[in-house]
Design a protein around this motif. Structure first.
Motif, PDB file in Angstrom:
ATOM      1  N   LYS A   1       0.846  -1.191   0.000  1.00  0.00           N
ATOM      2  CA  LYS A   1       0.000   0.000   0.000  1.00  0.00           C
ATOM      3  C   LYS A   1       0.878   1.236   0.000  1.00  0.00           C
ATOM      4  O   LYS A   1       1.778   1.376   0.834  1.00  0.00           O
ATOM      5  CB  LYS A   1      -0.908   0.010   1.245  1.00  0.00           C
ATOM      6  CG  LYS A   1      -1.871   1.180   1.301  1.00  0.00           C
ATOM      7  CD  LYS A   1      -2.935   1.093   0.199  1.00  0.00           C
ATOM      8  CE  LYS A   1      -3.953   2.222   0.343  1.00  0.00           C
ATOM      9  NZ  LYS A   1      -4.981   2.172  -0.738  1.00  0.00           N
TER      10      LYS A   1
ATOM     11  N   ASP B   1      -3.015  -1.945  -2.656  1.00  0.00           N
ATOM     12  CA  ASP B   1      -2.548  -1.876  -4.045  1.00  0.00           C
ATOM     13  C   ASP B   1      -2.236  -3.266  -4.577  1.00  0.00           C
ATOM     14  O   ASP B   1      -2.453  -3.548  -5.754  1.00  0.00           O
ATOM     15  CB  ASP B   1      -1.307  -0.982  -4.130  1.00  0.00           C
ATOM     16  CG  ASP B   1      -1.608   0.456  -3.733  1.00  0.00           C
ATOM     17  OD1 ASP B   1      -2.764   0.890  -3.885  1.00  0.00           O
ATOM     18  OD2 ASP B   1      -0.683   1.138  -3.254  1.00  0.00           O
ATOM     19  N   GLU B   2      -1.689  -4.133  -3.711  1.00  0.00           N
ATOM     20  CA  GLU B   2      -1.444  -5.530  -4.065  1.00  0.00           C
ATOM     21  C   GLU B   2      -1.667  -6.392  -2.822  1.00  0.00           C
ATOM     22  O   GLU B   2      -1.397  -5.950  -1.696  1.00  0.00           O
ATOM     23  CB  GLU B   2      -0.009  -5.758  -4.566  1.00  0.00           C
ATOM     24  CG  GLU B   2       0.376  -4.976  -5.811  1.00  0.00           C
ATOM     25  CD  GLU B   2      -0.308  -5.455  -7.091  1.00  0.00           C
ATOM     26  OE1 GLU B   2      -0.948  -6.526  -7.069  1.00  0.00           O
ATOM     27  OE2 GLU B   2      -0.184  -4.740  -8.111  1.00  0.00           O
TER      28      GLU B   2
ATOM     29  N   LYS C   1      -2.629  -2.723  -8.612  1.00  0.00           N
ATOM     30  CA  LYS C   1      -2.377  -1.289  -8.660  1.00  0.00           C
ATOM     31  C   LYS C   1      -0.900  -0.929  -8.537  1.00  0.00           C
ATOM     32  O   LYS C   1      -0.533   0.242  -8.665  1.00  0.00           O
ATOM     33  CB  LYS C   1      -3.162  -0.589  -7.549  1.00  0.00           C
ATOM     34  CG  LYS C   1      -4.661  -0.804  -7.621  1.00  0.00           C
ATOM     35  CD  LYS C   1      -5.347  -0.254  -6.376  1.00  0.00           C
ATOM     36  CE  LYS C   1      -6.818  -0.642  -6.328  1.00  0.00           C
ATOM     37  NZ  LYS C   1      -7.450  -0.253  -5.040  1.00  0.00           N
TER      38      LYS C   1
END
Length: 282
Positions: free
Chosen positions: A185, A232-233, A257
């Protein structure tokens, strides 16, 4: 050989191995285990796995009937005698063979080993996950043979057509049924703290070290299910799946992302494995 098993000094093909009826594994799951992979007949991260194995046994007061060096030599010799470029290397110790009684018997512990072909997880594979409330006991830092909650959760994932489960205690994410889980993140690698709620994964430790080596900030802290869904992942790791990413959790699209950061980690960890097993030069 196509595979190889070991029990208390006896070797044979796995399908031919026999275990005494009164081994306490049958009554109580009374033992601990560890596992890793081997490439090019070289066991990956053996020292770290041996240390964790002896630590788990010590926490359950199980006396392993071999020194660390003796066990390492047994494992290395067995790996040399099994066919295949990639091998699954599994070993466990059970407390004793003795008539059923809850109290510890004064008998020698039994070492088991299994070597068979395997495949390293493909980092290109995207995982589908489901979430499950974590109702396991409070000693998840010990790699015990008592895995029924993990088995039942993994079966839920299979029924749902998914690859793995993410456990959570309330909102707090802990780990997976047979992996660790992490998130990326805002450019930071975030992983749950190594307390009694999770197993201190060797793959997790390597992700932390590799992130730091690559200049990626690391935060060993609690994160929630909502944090994971908005990350994000989402990364799943184990000793043979170094850094796999999730694309769906509970049917909802996640991650995708921070692909450059993810791929950087995946490539570095795969290179680490290939170099350690002498399949690639530094």
């Amino acid at each position: 050989m196509k595979n190889l098993g070991y029990y208390d000094g006896k070797y044979d093909l796995i399908e031919n191995m026999m275990v005494p009826f009164d081994d306490r594994v049958h009554y109580y799951g009374d033992g601990v285990y560890d596992a890793t992979c081997a490439g090019n007949h070289i066991i990956f991260n053996l020292e770290e796995h041996i240390e964790r194995f002896y630590n788990s046994a010590g926490l359950l007061e199980i006396k392993i009937p071999h020194t660390k060096d003796e066990l390492k030599e047994i494992l290395k010799e067995m790996v040399r005698n099994v066919d295949g470029d990639q091998l699954f290397v599994y070993w466990q110790v059970t407390r004793a063979v003795a008539p059923r009684s809850h109290a510890f018997p004064d008998e020698k512990a039994k070492l088991w080993i299994m070597i068979r072909p395997t495949q390293i997880g493909d980092p290109k594979k995207l995982l589908k996950l489901i979430t499950v409330e974590d109702t396991r006991f409070l000693h998840c830092n010990i790699k015990t043979l008592n895995l029924i909650p993990n088995v039942m959760a993994a079966q839920k994932a299979a029924f749902a057509g998914c690859d793995e489960v993410v456990f959570h205690r309330g909102d707090r994410v802990t780990e997976c049924a047979h992996s660790n889980v992490h998130i990326i993140k805002d450019g930071k690698f975030i992983t749950p703290p190594a307390d009694h709620y999770i197993l201190p994964g060797i793959g997790r430790a390597h992700l932390i070290r590799m992130s730091k080596k690559l200049g990626i900030p690391v935060d060993e802290t609690i994160f929630t299910v909502n944090d994971m869904m908005e990350a994000d992942e989402v990364i799943v790791s184990s000793s043979s799946n170094f850094c796999l990413s999730a694309c769906k959790i509970d049917g909802q699209t996640v991650g995708g992302k921070a692909p450059e950061l993810l791929h950087k980690l995946q490539e570095a960890l795969m290179d680490e494995y290939l170099i350690a097993t002498k399949q690639k030069e530094e």
